[in-house]
Design a protein around this motif. Structure first.
Motif, PDB file in Angstrom:
ATOM      1  N   PHE A 141       0.833  -1.194   0.000  1.00 16.26           N
ATOM      2  CA  PHE A 141       0.000   0.000   0.000  1.00 16.26           C
ATOM      3  C   PHE A 141       0.871   1.248   0.000  1.00 16.26           C
ATOM      4  O   PHE A 141       1.904   1.298   0.686  1.00 16.26           O
ATOM      5  N   ALA A 142       0.447   2.263  -0.758  1.00 14.67           N
ATOM      6  CA  ALA A 142       1.183   3.525  -0.772  1.00 14.67           C
ATOM      7  C   ALA A 142       1.131   4.195   0.595  1.00 14.67           C
ATOM      8  O   ALA A 142       2.072   4.873   1.014  1.00 14.67           O
ATOM      9  N   ALA A 143       0.006   4.014   1.300  1.00 17.53           N
ATOM     10  CA  ALA A 143      -0.139   4.528   2.662  1.00 17.53           C
ATOM     11  C   ALA A 143      -0.811   3.446   3.498  1.00 17.53           C
ATOM     12  O   ALA A 143      -1.677   2.724   3.005  1.00 17.53           O
ATOM     13  N   ALA A 144      -0.429   3.338   4.739  1.00 13.57           N
ATOM     14  CA  ALA A 144      -0.936   2.261   5.587  1.00 13.57           C
ATOM     15  C   ALA A 144      -2.454   2.355   5.746  1.00 13.57           C
ATOM     16  O   ALA A 144      -2.976   3.391   6.161  1.00 13.57           O
ATOM     17  N   PRO A 145      -3.206   1.287   5.425  1.00 16.23           N
ATOM     18  CA  PRO A 145      -4.657   1.290   5.646  1.00 16.23           C
ATOM     19  C   PRO A 145      -4.971   1.238   7.140  1.00 16.23           C
ATOM     20  O   PRO A 145      -4.185   0.727   7.941  1.00 16.23           O
ATOM     21  N   VAL A 146      -6.133   1.803   7.506  1.00 15.93           N
ATOM     22  CA  VAL A 146      -6.478   1.907   8.925  1.00 15.93           C
ATOM     23  C   VAL A 146      -7.857   1.337   9.206  1.00 15.93           C
ATOM     24  O   VAL A 146      -8.688   1.175   8.318  1.00 15.93           O
ATOM     25  N   MET A 147      -8.073   1.047  10.498  1.00 18.93           N
ATOM     26  CA  MET A 147      -9.387   0.718  11.041  1.00 18.93           C
ATOM     27  C   MET A 147      -9.699   1.749  12.124  1.00 18.93           C
ATOM     28  O   MET A 147      -8.824   2.470  12.582  1.00 18.93           O
ATOM     29  N   GLY A 148     -10.968   1.776  12.541  1.00 12.79           N
ATOM     30  CA  GLY A 148     -11.360   2.675  13.616  1.00 12.79           C
ATOM     31  C   GLY A 148     -11.532   1.931  14.919  1.00 12.79           C
ATOM     32  O   GLY A 148     -11.692   0.708  14.939  1.00 12.79           O
ATOM     33  N   GLY A 149     -11.502   2.669  16.011  1.00 12.74           N
ATOM     34  CA  GLY A 149     -11.679   2.027  17.301  1.00 12.74           C
ATOM     35  C   GLY A 149     -11.762   3.015  18.437  1.00 12.74           C
ATOM     36  O   GLY A 149     -11.939   4.219  18.239  1.00 12.74           O
ATOM     37  N   GLN A 203      -0.188   3.292  18.651  1.00  9.75           N
ATOM     38  CA  GLN A 203      -0.332   3.395  17.203  1.00  9.75           C
ATOM     39  C   GLN A 203      -1.596   4.144  16.790  1.00  9.75           C
ATOM     40  O   GLN A 203      -1.810   4.386  15.604  1.00  9.75           O
ATOM     41  N   ALA A 204      -2.436   4.505  17.743  1.00  5.18           N
ATOM     42  CA  ALA A 204      -3.706   5.159  17.431  1.00  5.18           C
ATOM     43  C   ALA A 204      -3.546   6.676  17.369  1.00  5.18           C
ATOM     44  O   ALA A 204      -2.700   7.260  18.053  1.00  5.18           O
ATOM     45  N   ARG A 205      -4.399   7.282  16.544  1.00  2.20           N
ATOM     46  CA  ARG A 205      -4.449   8.746  16.483  1.00  2.20           C
ATOM     47  C   ARG A 205      -5.897   9.162  16.265  1.00  2.20           C
ATOM     48  O   ARG A 205      -6.708   8.380  15.734  1.00  2.20           O
ATOM     49  N   PRO A 206      -6.268  10.377  16.660  1.00  3.69           N
ATOM     50  CA  PRO A 206      -7.667  10.801  16.516  1.00  3.69           C
ATOM     51  C   PRO A 206      -8.151  10.710  15.071  1.00  3.69           C
ATOM     52  O   PRO A 206      -7.410  10.982  14.124  1.00  3.69           O
ATOM     53  N   ALA A 207      -9.403  10.298  14.894  1.00  3.23           N
ATOM     54  CA  ALA A 207     -10.003  10.182  13.564  1.00  3.23           C
ATOM     55  C   ALA A 207     -10.969  11.334  13.325  1.00  3.23           C
ATOM     56  O   ALA A 207     -11.464  11.960  14.273  1.00  3.23           O
ATOM     57  N   SER A 208     -11.252  11.594  12.057  1.00  2.00           N
ATOM     58  CA  SER A 208     -12.142  12.699  11.706  1.00  2.00           C
ATOM     59  C   SER A 208     -13.573  12.450  12.144  1.00  2.00           C
ATOM     60  O   SER A 208     -14.378  13.373  12.195  1.00  2.00           O
TER      61      SER A 208
END
Length: 237
Positions: A141-149, A203-208
């Motif tokens: 992947f060009a950028a790491a895919p993410v999940m929410g939590g 590894q988590a960061r705030p999501a929109s």
């Protein structure tokens, strides 16, 4: 349903980290020690595993709303699981409980469907699962895919909902990920809920999406990180 998070004093969220690019296998679920309590509507399935307690109840829903927003929702018969994940340990945990329909994105969609769960058959059981999967061989992947939590502080809980259409059909990420591919038997008699929970809070960061939702790199659960209820009978309307 909107996922809500109960907080407690002293919760901390460390931000940042980089997704490891090597693929890894999917872990076996951690069933823990199950208990059940029969209520007036449906039995509650309760399982404990390490510092995690998972409680879940399934009910048929003749007109379940399925979609990210009111204007985009479809109304279809389905099966709905209401659940609570509680951190019974002494350190913060990350529950991957918001699963985008497209697992390849580098950002969690603002209107992510909070009821969405992967649906597949595991050893003759209908599994609704909120989890990541390993990247398929030779996929980059060009950028790491993410999940929410949600980050769950010690003693705190997160509640949510998982949905599957009825009769159930396979719902897993695309070929970029290693996931079950077999068709789901519509005559299955048992169900279980699984939620990936681990300690990768850093590894988590705030999501929109806001509301305390975070996003973290997709990773297949390892060891006992996939917490699952014991199989139970699928309720009928």
């Amino acid at each position: 349903m909107t996922t809500t998070l109960k907080t407690s004093t002293g919760a901390a969220l460390a931000l940042g980290a980089v997704l490891a690019t090597s693929a890894c296998g999917q872990a076996e679920p951690s069933p823990g020690a199950p208990t059940s309590a029969v209520g007036s509507v449906a039995p509650v399935q309760t399982v404990t595993s390490g510092g995690v307690r998972l409680e879940a109840t399934m009910a048929p829903a003749g007109g379940a709303h399925h979609g990210p927003t009111g204007s985009g929702m479809a109304v279809r018969p389905g099966l709905v699981v209401d659940y609570t994940v509680t951190n019974t340990g002494s350190t913060p945990l990350l529950a991957y409980d918001l699963v985008p329909h497209d697992l390849g994105s580098a950002a969690l969609p603002r209107g992510v469907d909070q009821q969405h769960a992967w649906v597949y058959e595991q050893s003759g059981v209908l599994r609704l699962s909120k989890q990541g999967f390993a990247t398929a061989p030779n996929v980059r992947f060009a950028a790491a895919p993410v999940m929410g939590g949600h980050v769950i502080a010690p003693g705190a809980s997160v509640t949510g909902r998982a949905y599957a259409v009825s009769p159930p059909v396979l719902d897993v990420p695309g070929d970029s990920f290693q996931a079950p591919r077999g068709a789901v038997d519509r005559g299955l008699k048992q169900w279980q809920l699984c939620v990936q929970v681990d300690g990768r809070v850093a590894q988590a960061r705030p999501a929109s999406a806001g509301g305390g939702v975070v996003q973290a790199p997709v990773a297949a659960p390892q060891g006992d990180e996939l917490v699952c209820t014991r199989p139970a009978s699928i309720p009928v309307a």
